[in-house]
Design a protein around this motif. Structure first.
Motif, mmCIF file in Angstrom:
data_model
loop_
_atom_site.group_PDB
_atom_site.id
_atom_site.type_symbol
_atom_site.label_atom_id
_atom_site.label_comp_id
_atom_site.label_asym_id
_atom_site.label_seq_id
_atom_site.Cartn_x
_atom_site.Cartn_y
_atom_site.Cartn_z
ATOM 1 N N GLY A 36 -14.463 2.676 -8.877
ATOM 2 C CA GLY A 36 -14.440 2.881 -10.332
ATOM 3 C C GLY A 36 -14.187 4.342 -10.659
ATOM 4 N N LEU A 60 -8.423 0.008 -11.036
ATOM 5 C CA LEU A 60 -7.252 -0.706 -11.541
ATOM 6 C C LEU A 60 -6.160 0.276 -11.923
ATOM 7 C CD1 LEU A 60 -8.879 -3.445 -13.813
ATOM 8 C CD2 LEU A 60 -7.508 -3.840 -11.755
ATOM 9 N N ASP A 79 -6.676 -4.328 -7.991
ATOM 10 C CA ASP A 79 -7.962 -5.027 -8.030
ATOM 11 C C ASP A 79 -8.826 -4.624 -6.833
ATOM 12 O OD1 ASP A 79 -9.748 -7.216 -9.064
ATOM 13 O OD2 ASP A 79 -9.395 -7.882 -7.013
ATOM 14 N N VAL A 80 -10.053 -4.234 -7.117
ATOM 15 C CA VAL A 80 -10.921 -3.695 -6.066
ATOM 16 C C VAL A 80 -11.228 -4.730 -4.987
ATOM 17 C CG1 VAL A 80 -13.089 -4.238 -7.272
ATOM 18 C CG2 VAL A 80 -13.004 -2.314 -5.684
ATOM 19 N N HIS A 99 -20.281 4.894 -3.804
ATOM 20 C CA HIS A 99 -20.758 4.908 -5.180
ATOM 21 C C HIS A 99 -20.004 3.819 -5.933
ATOM 22 C CE1 HIS A 99 -20.696 6.389 -9.464
ATOM 23 N NE2 HIS A 99 -21.911 5.931 -9.234
ATOM 24 N N LEU A 113 -19.224 -9.447 -10.069
ATOM 25 C CA LEU A 113 -18.320 -8.635 -9.243
ATOM 26 C C LEU A 113 -19.107 -7.995 -8.086
ATOM 27 C CD1 LEU A 113 -15.390 -7.605 -8.966
ATOM 28 C CD2 LEU A 113 -15.997 -5.687 -10.455
HETATM 29 C C1 SAM Z 1 -17.475 2.597 -15.890
HETATM 30 S S1 SAM Z 1 -15.851 2.965 -15.362
HETATM 31 C C2 SAM Z 1 -16.135 4.125 -14.064
HETATM 32 C C3 SAM Z 1 -16.597 5.451 -14.605
HETATM 33 C C4 SAM Z 1 -16.588 6.560 -13.584
HETATM 34 N N1 SAM Z 1 -17.636 6.375 -12.581
HETATM 35 C C5 SAM Z 1 -16.736 7.919 -14.233
HETATM 36 O O1 SAM Z 1 -17.702 8.641 -13.914
HETATM 37 O O2 SAM Z 1 -15.903 8.286 -15.037
HETATM 38 C C6 SAM Z 1 -15.434 1.501 -14.536
HETATM 39 C C7 SAM Z 1 -14.043 1.468 -13.907
HETATM 40 O O3 SAM Z 1 -13.925 0.236 -13.175
HETATM 41 C C8 SAM Z 1 -12.561 -0.149 -13.189
HETATM 42 N N2 SAM Z 1 -12.482 -1.589 -12.877
HETATM 43 C C9 SAM Z 1 -13.050 -2.612 -13.545
HETATM 44 N N3 SAM Z 1 -12.789 -3.780 -12.932
HETATM 45 C C10 SAM Z 1 -12.030 -3.487 -11.842
HETATM 46 C C11 SAM Z 1 -11.436 -4.255 -10.802
HETATM 47 N N4 SAM Z 1 -11.573 -5.566 -10.739
HETATM 48 N N5 SAM Z 1 -10.734 -3.616 -9.851
HETATM 49 C C12 SAM Z 1 -10.580 -2.263 -9.879
HETATM 50 N N6 SAM Z 1 -11.124 -1.476 -10.838
HETATM 51 C C13 SAM Z 1 -11.830 -2.081 -11.803
HETATM 52 C C14 SAM Z 1 -12.083 0.200 -14.590
HETATM 53 O O4 SAM Z 1 -10.683 0.407 -14.575
HETATM 54 C C15 SAM Z 1 -12.876 1.476 -14.896
HETATM 55 O O5 SAM Z 1 -12.088 2.614 -14.662
#
Ligand code: SAM
Length: 161
Positions: A36, A60, A79-80, A99, A113
């Protein structure tokens, strides 16, 4: 709690747990995973905590703050779940700290997830590696650790592989 209070509690939990984790794995070699990227706030914190390690970032999209863009070779976009499956052999038994702050405002979806992600992390963790997560993760093999003082127990979770 106001949204501001929740935000402060979450940022406090992230900073305290990551700082604690960095100290705990000081002598444990291996890369760090950031699940993320978001704005890049915690990525920026991780690269300062771990200047000599690779911080491998999954998201993403790579639309973080312009000062917090990971080097191309350490940014795994898409996708993670699919990408964690793809990197299994590359990182087998090596990852010293994860993390996980992935998802959105849908808490149930984030938890779902987490249930999918945690078994994918297991084979890649170095024994005694640390998992810092915004959501509860479900992995029987991991030890649930006490949180650092001042961390709200709904805002951060700490595990040892
Ligand atoms: C809460 S934000 C992360 C914030 C980050 N830790 C920061 O300090 O700025 C969550 C992130 O998860 C990513 N995300 C959500 N679902 C995802 C998936 N299935 N695969 C990859 N990334 C994903 C979103 O694009 C987003 O950037």
């Amino acid at each position: 709690m106001s949204r501001l209070d929740v935000f402060i509690a979450r940022m406090t939990a992230q900073a305290k747990c990551l700082n604690w984790g960095a100290e705990d794995i000081r002598d444990l070699p291996g890369p760090v995973f950031e699940l993320g990227l978001g704005n890049g706030r915690t990525y920026d914190h991780l690269r300062k905590l771990f200047p000599d390690r690779d911080v491998i970032v999954f998201d993403l999209s790579g639309k973080s703050h312009p000062d917090c863009i990971p080097p191309e070779e350490n940014l795994i976009l898409g996708d993670v779940v699919e990408n964690l499956e793809k990197v299994q052999s590359r990182f087998k038994g090596q990852v010293a700290l994860v993390h996980a702050d992935i998802g959105n405002h849908d808490l149930a979806a984030n938890e779902a997830l987490g249930r999918i992600i945690s078994p994918l992390l297991v084979p890649m963790m170095r024994p005694k590696g640390i998992i810092v997560s915004t959501d509860r993760y479900y992995q029987d093999d991991w030890e649930t650790l006490e949180l650092p003082e001042g961390v709200d127990p709904v805002e951060g979770f700490l595990y040892r592989a």
